[in-house]
Motif scaffolding. Sequence first.
Motif, PDB file in Angstrom:
ATOM      1  N   LYS A 197       0.835  -1.213   0.000  1.00 22.45           N
ATOM      2  CA  LYS A 197       0.000   0.000   0.000  1.00 22.45           C
ATOM      3  C   LYS A 197       0.867   1.260   0.000  1.00 22.45           C
ATOM      4  O   LYS A 197       0.567   2.241  -0.685  1.00 22.45           O
ATOM      5  N   LYS A 252       2.402   1.588  -3.567  1.00 15.23           N
ATOM      6  CA  LYS A 252       1.423   1.931  -4.600  1.00 15.23           C
ATOM      7  C   LYS A 252       0.939   3.369  -4.458  1.00 15.23           C
ATOM      8  O   LYS A 252       0.669   4.046  -5.459  1.00 15.23           O
ATOM      9  N   SER A 253       0.829   3.858  -3.237  1.00 14.44           N
ATOM     10  CA  SER A 253       0.376   5.229  -3.033  1.00 14.44           C
ATOM     11  C   SER A 253       1.367   6.230  -3.615  1.00 14.44           C
ATOM     12  O   SER A 253       0.998   7.350  -3.991  1.00 14.44           O
ATOM     13  N   VAL A 303       1.486   1.898  -8.951  1.00 16.40           N
ATOM     14  CA  VAL A 303       1.325   0.473  -9.233  1.00 16.40           C
ATOM     15  C   VAL A 303       1.856  -0.300  -8.033  1.00 16.40           C
ATOM     16  O   VAL A 303       2.609   0.233  -7.205  1.00 16.40           O
ATOM     17  N   SER A 304       1.498  -1.562  -7.947  1.00 14.41           N
ATOM     18  CA  SER A 304       1.978  -2.390  -6.847  1.00 14.41           C
ATOM     19  C   SER A 304       3.457  -2.723  -7.045  1.00 14.41           C
ATOM     20  O   SER A 304       3.972  -2.634  -8.167  1.00 14.41           O
ATOM     21  N   GLN A 364       3.790  -5.362  -9.743  1.00 13.85           N
ATOM     22  CA  GLN A 364       3.621  -4.827 -11.088  1.00 13.85           C
ATOM     23  C   GLN A 364       4.844  -4.033 -11.535  1.00 13.85           C
ATOM     24  O   GLN A 364       5.284  -4.135 -12.672  1.00 13.85           O
ATOM     25  N   TYR A 365       5.390  -3.262 -10.621  1.00 15.81           N
ATOM     26  CA  TYR A 365       6.565  -2.472 -10.940  1.00 15.81           C
ATOM     27  C   TYR A 365       7.735  -3.384 -11.308  1.00 15.81           C
ATOM     28  O   TYR A 365       8.473  -3.133 -12.274  1.00 15.81           O
TER      29      TYR A 365
END
Length: 304
Positions: free
Chosen positions: A287, A290-291, A295-296, A299-300
């Motif tokens: 979290k 991603k903030s 992206v998570s 994913q990154y």
Amino acid sequence: MDSNERLFEITFAMMKDQKHKLMLDDFLYLNDNLSDEHPFVEDDELEMANQLMPMKFMFTMTVVCVKGCLHVNVNLMDIEMHENDALLLTPGSILERIEPEPDTKLLIMAFANDIDNSALNFATASVRKYFLRPALFHGDKEDMEELLGVYKLMRLILTHRRNDYTREKIENLLKGLTLLFLGQKSRFQQEQNYQRPTRQEEILLDFIQEVHDGCQEHRDLKYYADRLCLSASYLAHVVSETSGRHASEWIKDAVILEAKAMLHKGSYTVQQVSLALNFPNQSFFGKYFKSAVGVSPRQYQQNG
């Protein structure tokens, strides 16, 4: 915490002594593109470096812009270097971007951490009190002539290696180079329009350095305030007023940069990165990441 669970680190063992690049043991590395016959890096090396960004350098490095313009992002700061500028990076500096404009001429001198040169170590620390960017020196034509003279003599010594005193010769030349940098600092102080950094600017600089050193373990503003012997509220006020950014943003950017570099390396799982950066669990880290990035972490890592 496993000491290997860190972002991608460049050590002297990874440097190459080949073609125009010269090394002296695990002590000194020289490279430049001053001659059109010698590119600064080969195309495949440049592509590999871009893929590994951001990365942490575990040794002292000086980047000199002899001609043209160079854009650098180091330790969360965007730096634009011009002709006769030199940038001194201390061990642990995180490089996210180095982008020379066309026809730019550069040279790099990198030094191992065990160098027996107290003056060089002093310059690394003391000059930061006079610049709000990481040890950036603004020289002139005469400074560059002296610097190039020392650099070319070091290259000549490393090319010939005629006796057992090569290292001693190089160390003494580096002491002369240090005096050149300190002379630039002294002239900078004496210029008519020179203004010493305010107390608030010095606090900002010290805060950024503390964040750079401690972000792998600490994300709490109070920790950094205690390190600087200030109240958290006063530190937050000074950072915001001086930089135009909240202290929490500086801390978060540093943590995210460390996380990005570790994820780029590819050999660590998201959970390992989470543990290395002292998050209570992987979910909280996800979290947090991603903030900031959008992206998570997974994913990154996959897109990287």
